[in-house]
Scaffold this motif. Structure first.
Motif, PDB file in Angstrom:
ATOM      1  N   ASN A 217      35.220  44.369  44.663  1.00 62.60           N
ATOM      2  CA  ASN A 217      34.237  44.815  45.662  1.00 62.60           C
ATOM      3  C   ASN A 217      34.238  43.901  46.896  1.00 62.60           C
ATOM      4  O   ASN A 217      33.188  43.610  47.474  1.00 62.60           O
ATOM      5  N   GLY A 218      35.423  43.395  47.241  1.00 64.60           N
ATOM      6  CA  GLY A 218      35.575  42.564  48.432  1.00 64.60           C
ATOM      7  C   GLY A 218      35.342  41.094  48.209  1.00 64.60           C
ATOM      8  O   GLY A 218      35.593  40.279  49.113  1.00 64.60           O
ATOM      9  N   ASP A 219      34.856  40.710  47.031  1.00 59.87           N
ATOM     10  CA  ASP A 219      34.601  39.307  46.726  1.00 59.87           C
ATOM     11  C   ASP A 219      35.764  38.728  45.929  1.00 59.87           C
ATOM     12  O   ASP A 219      36.298  39.369  45.015  1.00 59.87           O
ATOM     13  N   GLY A 235      34.384  48.676  39.297  1.00 59.95           N
ATOM     14  CA  GLY A 235      34.266  48.409  40.726  1.00 59.95           C
ATOM     15  C   GLY A 235      35.584  48.667  41.426  1.00 59.95           C
ATOM     16  O   GLY A 235      36.531  49.220  40.868  1.00 59.95           O
ATOM     17  N   VAL A 236      35.655  48.252  42.665  1.00 63.52           N
ATOM     18  CA  VAL A 236      36.855  48.431  43.481  1.00 63.52           C
ATOM     19  C   VAL A 236      37.634  47.118  43.498  1.00 63.52           C
ATOM     20  O   VAL A 236      37.141  46.096  43.980  1.00 63.52           O
ATOM     21  N   TYR A 237      38.842  47.169  42.945  1.00 68.79           N
ATOM     22  CA  TYR A 237      39.692  45.972  42.910  1.00 68.79           C
ATOM     23  C   TYR A 237      40.747  46.049  44.015  1.00 68.79           C
ATOM     24  O   TYR A 237      41.294  47.122  44.304  1.00 68.79           O
ATOM     25  N   SER A 238      41.038  44.899  44.579  1.00 64.78           N
ATOM     26  CA  SER A 238      42.101  44.819  45.593  1.00 64.78           C
ATOM     27  C   SER A 238      42.848  43.507  45.409  1.00 64.78           C
ATOM     28  O   SER A 238      42.413  42.613  44.677  1.00 64.78           O
TER      29      SER A 238
END
Length: 249
Positions: A217-219, A235-238
């Motif tokens: 999530n951007g963290d 969540g959203v993983y990158s």
């Protein structure tokens, strides 16, 4: 004869005042004033505001260019002193990041002798150019320019900086430095990461040859620099990968 050192280029336009007093001395060592004379001379020499240009300029603050780029350099000079410049010499120490064997002289505004030394020193000598000066001469007659092009070395690493500065000599005046032009080899060896979700793991296709930094999530997920991680939270993983040269995607 009386020989004295002349002032430097910072005194252009100043008046040089020389005063001579003449005395006679008799047998009793008594001085009698006879005459004096004053000579006023306007100090003149050639001088130059100058610049250097590189094309293509490149993109971003570091002026990124592809590693296959051929660079074209332009050096401009102008005499804004108050005397003609009889001879002008430009010394350009080529960057070791350039392939000196590909040097190609493109032309100049005046007749010039061009030589490239084994150590990469590039010399342009304008002999008997008699470059006019401003504001007495026509503005266009006080300018000079030269161009050349050269390729980058083929094996440069990403983010290699290629800097270039020239030195301009007007007659016996001290050298004048141009601005330094910069190009940087763009990142070309780093892949775009793709993430696969297999069971409870996220796995990057880039392997372990790069530094991996994962985000949820951007963290930042701290201390997880492997190409794969266990998934415990939704969540959203990158992912950000970075190579040894500081190139990242």
């Amino acid at each position: 004869p009386l020989i004295v050192n002349m002032p430097n280029h910072l005194s252009v336009g100043d008046t040089l005042i020389s005063i001579v007093n003449i005395f006679s001395i008799d047998s009793h060592n008594i001085k009698t004033f006879i005459s004096s004379d004053t000579l006023k001379q306007n100090f003149s020499c050639s001088y130059d505001p100058n610049d250097k240009i590189v094309l293509p300029r490149g993109s971003g603050e570091e002026y990124f260019i592809p590693k296959e780029t051929e660079l074209e350099y332009t050096i401009r000079f102008q005499n804004t002193g108050n005397a003609d410049a009889i001879n002008v010499m430009i010394r350009d120490t080529l960057s070791p990041m350039l392939d000196w064997s590909t040097f190609e002289f493109l032309g100049a505004s005046h007749n010039v002798n061009v030589s490239l030394k084994e150590d990469g020193t590039l010399l342009f000598f304008f002999k008997d150019i008699y470059l006019g000066y401003t504001p007495i001469d026509l503005e266009r007659n006080s300018h000079g320019v030269l161009k050349y092009r050269i390729k980058l070395k083929s094996d440069l690493d990403p983010r290699t900086r290629v800097e270039n500065t020239a030195y301009i000599y007007f007659d016996s005046s001290p050298p004048i430095l141009t601005n330094t032009v910069l190009n940087t080899v763009e990142c070309y060896s780093i892949p775009t990461p793709a993430i696969n979700h297999i069971n409870s793991e996220l796995i990057s296709n880039t392997g372990d040859h790069f530094m991996h930094q994962w985000f949820l999530n951007g963290d930042t997920i701290h201390d997880l620099y492997s190409s794969k991680i266990q998934v415990f939270n939704s969540g959203v993983y990158s992912l950000k990968i970075q190579d040894e040269f500081g190139c990242s995607k």
